[in-house]
Write a protein that holds these residues in place. Structure first.
Motif, PDB file in Angstrom:
ATOM      1  N   GLY A  25       0.818  -1.219   0.000  1.00  0.00           N
ATOM      2  CA  GLY A  25       0.000   0.000   0.000  1.00  0.00           C
ATOM      3  C   GLY A  25       0.848   1.264   0.000  1.00  0.00           C
ATOM      4  N   GLN A  26       1.941   1.250   0.755  1.00  0.00           N
ATOM      5  CA  GLN A  26       2.684   2.491   0.946  1.00  0.00           C
ATOM      6  C   GLN A  26       4.154   2.374   0.597  1.00  0.00           C
ATOM      7  OE1 GLN A  26       0.978   4.466   4.091  1.00  0.00           O
ATOM      8  NE2 GLN A  26       2.836   5.520   4.762  1.00  0.00           N
ATOM      9  N   ASP A  27       4.594   1.182   0.284  1.00  0.00           N
ATOM     10  CA  ASP A  27       6.012   1.059  -0.105  1.00  0.00           C
ATOM     11  C   ASP A  27       6.171  -0.026  -1.160  1.00  0.00           C
ATOM     12  OD1 ASP A  27       7.314  -1.028   2.632  1.00  0.00           O
ATOM     13  OD2 ASP A  27       6.034  -1.474   0.934  1.00  0.00           O
ATOM     14  N   SER A  28       7.301  -0.011  -1.777  1.00  0.00           N
ATOM     15  CA  SER A  28       7.633  -1.094  -2.708  1.00  0.00           C
ATOM     16  C   SER A  28       9.054  -1.537  -2.373  1.00  0.00           C
ATOM     17  CB  SER A  28       7.541  -0.616  -4.153  1.00  0.00           C
ATOM     18  OG  SER A  28       8.188   0.619  -4.296  1.00  0.00           O
ATOM     19  N   LYS A  29       9.298  -2.809  -2.527  1.00  0.00           N
ATOM     20  CA  LYS A  29      10.628  -3.302  -2.190  1.00  0.00           C
ATOM     21  C   LYS A  29      11.031  -4.458  -3.103  1.00  0.00           C
ATOM     22  CE  LYS A  29       8.569  -5.180   2.030  1.00  0.00           C
ATOM     23  NZ  LYS A  29       7.483  -4.211   2.081  1.00  0.00           N
ATOM     24  N   ILE A  30      12.334  -4.591  -3.245  1.00  0.00           N
ATOM     25  CA  ILE A  30      12.906  -5.710  -3.993  1.00  0.00           C
ATOM     26  C   ILE A  30      13.716  -6.511  -2.980  1.00  0.00           C
ATOM     27  CG2 ILE A  30      14.485  -6.388  -5.845  1.00  0.00           C
ATOM     28  CD1 ILE A  30      11.948  -4.913  -6.837  1.00  0.00           C
ATOM     29  N   ILE A  31      13.469  -7.795  -2.902  1.00  0.00           N
ATOM     30  CA  ILE A  31      14.193  -8.651  -1.956  1.00  0.00           C
ATOM     31  C   ILE A  31      14.888  -9.751  -2.759  1.00  0.00           C
ATOM     32  CG2 ILE A  31      13.988 -10.129   0.088  1.00  0.00           C
ATOM     33  CD1 ILE A  31      11.214  -8.689   0.559  1.00  0.00           C
ATOM     34  N   ARG A  32      16.187  -9.867  -2.583  1.00  0.00           N
ATOM     35  CA  ARG A  32      16.925 -10.908  -3.316  1.00  0.00           C
ATOM     36  C   ARG A  32      17.240 -12.040  -2.339  1.00  0.00           C
ATOM     37  NH1 ARG A  32      18.102  -8.761  -8.222  1.00  0.00           N
ATOM     38  NH2 ARG A  32      18.168  -6.493  -8.363  1.00  0.00           N
ATOM     39  N   LEU A  33      17.083 -13.280  -2.810  1.00  0.00           N
ATOM     40  CA  LEU A  33      17.264 -14.432  -1.932  1.00  0.00           C
ATOM     41  C   LEU A  33      18.535 -15.200  -2.258  1.00  0.00           C
ATOM     42  CD1 LEU A  33      13.617 -15.882  -1.948  1.00  0.00           C
ATOM     43  CD2 LEU A  33      14.607 -14.082  -0.488  1.00  0.00           C
ATOM     44  N   VAL A  73       1.715  13.631  -6.741  1.00  0.00           N
ATOM     45  CA  VAL A  73       0.988  14.911  -6.831  1.00  0.00           C
ATOM     46  C   VAL A  73       0.980  15.409  -8.272  1.00  0.00           C
ATOM     47  CG1 VAL A  73       0.924  17.271  -5.985  1.00  0.00           C
ATOM     48  CG2 VAL A  73       1.687  15.407  -4.473  1.00  0.00           C
ATOM     49  N   PHE A  74       2.140  15.431  -8.909  1.00  0.00           N
ATOM     50  CA  PHE A  74       2.224  15.938 -10.286  1.00  0.00           C
ATOM     51  C   PHE A  74       1.564  14.963 -11.257  1.00  0.00           C
ATOM     52  CE2 PHE A  74       4.329  19.548  -9.016  1.00  0.00           C
ATOM     53  CZ  PHE A  74       5.481  19.278  -8.270  1.00  0.00           C
ATOM     54  N   ALA A  75       1.689  13.673 -10.968  1.00  0.00           N
ATOM     55  CA  ALA A  75       1.052  12.679 -11.856  1.00  0.00           C
ATOM     56  C   ALA A  75      -0.450  12.902 -11.856  1.00  0.00           C
ATOM     57  CB  ALA A  75       1.390  11.273 -11.371  1.00  0.00           C
ATOM     58  N   GLU A  76      -0.975  13.250 -10.676  1.00  0.00           N
ATOM     59  CA  GLU A  76      -2.426  13.485 -10.594  1.00  0.00           C
ATOM     60  C   GLU A  76      -2.808  14.638 -11.510  1.00  0.00           C
ATOM     61  OE1 GLU A  76      -5.777  14.658  -7.234  1.00  0.00           O
ATOM     62  OE2 GLU A  76      -4.084  13.339  -6.690  1.00  0.00           O
ATOM     63  N   LYS A 124       9.893   6.252   0.760  1.00  0.00           N
ATOM     64  CA  LYS A 124       9.980   7.706   0.998  1.00  0.00           C
ATOM     65  C   LYS A 124       8.788   8.412   0.373  1.00  0.00           C
ATOM     66  CE  LYS A 124      14.927   8.183   1.522  1.00  0.00           C
ATOM     67  NZ  LYS A 124      15.440   6.995   0.867  1.00  0.00           N
ATOM     68  N   CYS A 125       8.335   7.876  -0.795  1.00  0.00           N
ATOM     69  CA  CYS A 125       7.176   8.537  -1.408  1.00  0.00           C
ATOM     70  C   CYS A 125       6.249   7.466  -1.963  1.00  0.00           C
ATOM     71  CB  CYS A 125       7.621   9.496  -2.494  1.00  0.00           C
ATOM     72  SG  CYS A 125       8.106   8.670  -4.008  1.00  0.00           S
ATOM     73  N   ALA A 126       5.021   7.846  -2.169  1.00  0.00           N
ATOM     74  CA  ALA A 126       3.989   6.876  -2.547  1.00  0.00           C
ATOM     75  C   ALA A 126       4.044   6.513  -4.013  1.00  0.00           C
ATOM     76  CB  ALA A 126       2.610   7.465  -2.216  1.00  0.00           C
ATOM     77  N   ALA A 127       4.880   7.243  -4.796  1.00  0.00           N
ATOM     78  CA  ALA A 127       4.924   6.965  -6.237  1.00  0.00           C
ATOM     79  C   ALA A 127       5.276   5.500  -6.461  1.00  0.00           C
ATOM     80  CB  ALA A 127       5.961   7.856  -6.910  1.00  0.00           C
ATOM     81  N   GLY A 128       4.495   4.858  -7.342  1.00  0.00           N
ATOM     82  CA  GLY A 128       4.811   3.471  -7.673  1.00  0.00           C
ATOM     83  C   GLY A 128       4.261   2.463  -6.675  1.00  0.00           C
ATOM     84  N   THR A 129       3.460   2.925  -5.721  1.00  0.00           N
ATOM     85  CA  THR A 129       2.900   1.984  -4.738  1.00  0.00           C
ATOM     86  C   THR A 129       1.391   1.873  -4.909  1.00  0.00           C
ATOM     87  OG1 THR A 129       2.325   3.641  -3.108  1.00  0.00           O
ATOM     88  CG2 THR A 129       4.602   2.867  -3.077  1.00  0.00           C
ATOM     89  N   VAL A 164       4.243   2.932 -12.850  1.00  0.00           N
ATOM     90  CA  VAL A 164       4.523   2.055 -11.703  1.00  0.00           C
ATOM     91  C   VAL A 164       5.599   1.043 -12.092  1.00  0.00           C
ATOM     92  CG1 VAL A 164       3.567   0.286 -10.167  1.00  0.00           C
ATOM     93  CG2 VAL A 164       2.208   2.310 -10.727  1.00  0.00           C
ATOM     94  N   ALA A 165       5.485   0.515 -13.310  1.00  0.00           N
ATOM     95  CA  ALA A 165       6.478  -0.476 -13.773  1.00  0.00           C
ATOM     96  C   ALA A 165       7.874   0.162 -13.852  1.00  0.00           C
ATOM     97  CB  ALA A 165       6.057  -1.015 -15.130  1.00  0.00           C
ATOM     98  N   ALA A 166       7.926   1.396 -14.334  1.00  0.00           N
ATOM     99  CA  ALA A 166       9.231   2.078 -14.466  1.00  0.00           C
ATOM    100  C   ALA A 166       9.860   2.302 -13.087  1.00  0.00           C
ATOM    101  CB  ALA A 166       9.039   3.408 -15.184  1.00  0.00           C
ATOM    102  N   LYS A 167       9.024   2.691 -12.120  1.00  0.00           N
ATOM    103  CA  LYS A 167       9.525   2.921 -10.754  1.00  0.00           C
ATOM    104  C   LYS A 167      10.060   1.605 -10.183  1.00  0.00           C
ATOM    105  CE  LYS A 167       9.560   5.800  -7.096  1.00  0.00           C
ATOM    106  NZ  LYS A 167      10.304   7.050  -7.066  1.00  0.00           N
ATOM    107  N   THR A 168       9.349   0.533 -10.455  1.00  0.00           N
ATOM    108  CA  THR A 168       9.765  -0.788  -9.949  1.00  0.00           C
ATOM    109  C   THR A 168      11.067  -1.231 -10.603  1.00  0.00           C
ATOM    110  OG1 THR A 168       7.412  -1.301  -9.742  1.00  0.00           O
ATOM    111  CG2 THR A 168       8.943  -3.160  -9.616  1.00  0.00           C
ATOM    112  N   LYS A 169      11.163  -0.977 -11.912  1.00  0.00           N
ATOM    113  CA  LYS A 169      12.383  -1.391 -12.635  1.00  0.00           C
ATOM    114  C   LYS A 169      13.600  -0.638 -12.084  1.00  0.00           C
ATOM    115  CE  LYS A 169      14.837  -3.333 -15.984  1.00  0.00           C
ATOM    116  NZ  LYS A 169      16.174  -3.132 -15.345  1.00  0.00           N
ATOM    117  N   SER A 170      13.399   0.658 -11.733  1.00  0.00           N
ATOM    118  CA  SER A 170      14.559   1.416 -11.233  1.00  0.00           C
ATOM    119  C   SER A 170      14.988   0.871  -9.869  1.00  0.00           C
ATOM    120  CB  SER A 170      14.235   2.912 -11.151  1.00  0.00           C
ATOM    121  OG  SER A 170      13.278   3.123 -10.133  1.00  0.00           O
TER     122      SER A 170
END
Ligand code: SF4
Length: 545
Positions: A389-397, A453-456, A411-416, A480-486
């Motif tokens: 809901g509020q964050d995105s994360k990449i976890i490597r195993l 905010v600006f996307a809105e 830090k920011c809601a973009a991409g979540t 969202v995909a671009a934010k995740t890829k970065s």
């Protein structure tokens, strides 16, 4: 009292005038004062420094011309303080550099003596040298990279299973003692040589000595700190992370106290890598009459619940809105699963609200729980994309399923999920509708802004231009995909991707991520339950131990 920020600052020389030196390294509450003197995109460490000088009414300052930002601080403050000196630190440690620095030290001594009205004392000078603090003879975690704020260092120490050693650019200062010989110029020459013979920071040209910084057998892990917008240490981090035989956690901060507050999950997730739940202290008594082993993932938007029976079979699960109170959200999730909390033998809490779930026996970060849950859902998965809901994360195993490394954006809601929820409101459609209507689209549009905010406002103008809803949704899925890829960064051919969290139910986002990474992304059944599932697996293990 004279302030300084860099380990190359000649504090022994200042002390020779019987003046006290104070290290300036605190995070700032905000940048109101400094921003008025500089600008919004100015280096956050430099702004925090200006704030601290102002807050503590520091009247004299010795700066090292580390970078353009520090030079700017000098320009900004030189008119308002009683004494400001900018030391032109050479980038090398060869003899020519030593002579250049010695000349600077003599100039500083002259100007400082006129400022404080005192003369140089050899005794006070030599008394100021500190004995070298050898490396720890017990296991420790090195905090390295760019200078880190006080709160950052304190939070790291409080969250790590071993003591932390400050090896950041401002932390590992050691200017070796010099012989009490010769006249003042000879003394400053030896002093300059000693200052430049410290462990080189990333500003210096000769950095080979840094190769061995972490070769000490007692060094169990590295927390690598970088400052937002500062490139100095990014390259070094890449090198360290690649070469390191021990776990490395990269954390970027903007030198604010808020940033320091967001660090807990990262630090705890990292520290869990050094000890499985064995070392965790239990926060509630076990329930011997209980028969279920449960996991509660207390997120900012939803609270998810999974319970196993004693044979390791999933007995119940639920997903509810968290609401304003994490503990109430947990109780709601248990009831929604048709369970009475008296049936719970052992419960592990995870997620943002994990520390507030008082009925839980222990709390483990969502990083470790998602790793556990994802590996349970797919034995080949080695890279987890979790968008909550509020964050995105990449976890490597690691091959054994333990956490190898992770990166987070909270830090920011973009991409979540929150970003998509806000956009669904603007488009006046439900989040479920949003999840399917962007798959088929006519025009391949792009939402340029990464900021919610600006996307809105971009979405609002597209609506005003009668752009079709599917085209807008598709553009949002792409952002969202671009934010995740970065966040994902470089992928190896053999990586197997699995996506968890509520946004994994959004087929439009999933297909855009697959396009960007060029490989399929596995979506388990009920991906939003992965964190709670991992927590329940820990509960089963621990509760039956
Ligand atoms: S990067 Fe080097 S010169 Fe700059 S503050 Fe750190 S130690 Fe000093």
């Amino acid at each position: 009292m004279t302030g300084y920020t860099c380990k190359y600052t000649p504090i022994e020389l200042i002390s020779a005038f019987s003046e006290k030196c104070v290290f300036l390294g605190e995070e700032a509450e905000n940048f109101e004062y400094s921003q008025a003197l500089t600008h919004s995109n100015f280096c956050t460490h430099a702004k925090a420094l200006i704030e601290e000088v102002h807050r503590k009414n520091i009247r004299s300052l010795v700066l090292v011309n580390c970078c353009d930002s520090v030079r700017r601080v000098y320009d900004v403050l030189k008119g308002s303080l009683d004494f400001v000196f900018l030391l032109d630190l050479p980038h090398d440690d060869n003899e020519c550099a030593v002579q250049r620095l010695a000349a600077q030290l003599e100039r500083l001594a002259g100007e400082y003596s006129s400022f404080c009205g005192k003369t140089f004392s050899r005794t006070a000078f030599f008394d100021a040298f500190e004995d070298e603090k050898g490396l720890s003879d017990e296991k420790y975690i090195a905090v390295a990279g760019a200078r880190a704020g006080e709160q950052f260092l304190k939070t790291a120490q409080a969250r790590m299973p071993f003591k932390t050693v400050d090896m950041t650019c401002s932390g590992n200062r050691h200017v070796g003692q010099i012989p009490d010989e010769g006249d003042f110029s000879a003394l400053m020459l030896m002093y300059a040589r000693s200052i430049l013979s410290q462990m080189p920071c990333m500003r210096m040209t000769g950095i080979s000595a840094r190769e061995n910084m972490f070769n000490d057998e007692n060094c169990a892990g590295i927390i690598y700190h970088t400052v937002k917008f500062c490139d100095y240490y990014d390259f070094d981090f890449q090198r360290v992370a690649k070469a390191s035989r021990i776990p490395v956690l990269k954390i970027e901060t903007d030198f604010t106290t808020q940033a320091a507050g967001q660090l807990s999950t990262r630090f705890e997730g990292f520290s869990e890598g050094f000890s499985s739940s064995g070392q965790k202290k239990e926060t509630a008594a076990r329930n011997p009459s209980g028969s279920l082993y449960a996991g509660i993932d207390s997120g900012s938007t939803t609270t998810n619940f999974v319970a196993f029976d004693k044979n390791g079979k999933i007995a119940a699960s639920s997903v509810v809105r968290t609401g304003a109170n994490a503990a109430a959200g947990a109780q709601k999730a248990i009831e929604a699963a048709g369970i009475d909390s008296s049936e719970l033998a052992y419960t592990v809490a995870t997620g943002y609200g994990r520390k507030n779930i008082t009925l839980a026996n222990e709390s483990i970060t969502e990083i470790t729980c998602h790793a556990k849950g994802a590996r349970f859902l797919n034995a080949d998965a080695d890279t987890i994309i979790d968008i909550g809901g509020q964050d995105s994360k990449i976890i490597r195993l690691n091959p054994d399923g333990s956490v190898k490394g992770f990166s987070m954006n909270d830090k920011c809601a973009a991409g979540t999920g929150r970003f998509l929820e806000n956009m669904a409101k603007v488009l006046e459609i439900s989040i479920d509708e949003m999840a399917i209507r962007g798959i088929k689209y006519d025009n391949d549009l792009t939402i340029s802004s990464m900021c919610t905010v600006f996307a809105e406002s971009e979405v609002v103008s597209l609506i005003a231009e009668n752009v079709s809803i599917p085209d807008i949704i598709h553009a949002l899925n792409k952002s969202v995909a671009a934010k995740t890829k970065s966040l994902l960064g470089k992928l190896e051919q053999e990586n197997t991707l699995i996506m968890t969290g509520g946004v994994a139910n959004n087929l439009g986002v999933v297909s855009e991520i697959e396009k960007l990474v060029g490989k399929p992304v596995l979506i388990p059944e009920h991906p939003e339950l992965c964190g709670a599932l991992g927590a329940a697996l820990f509960a089963l293990e621990k509760g039956q131990a």
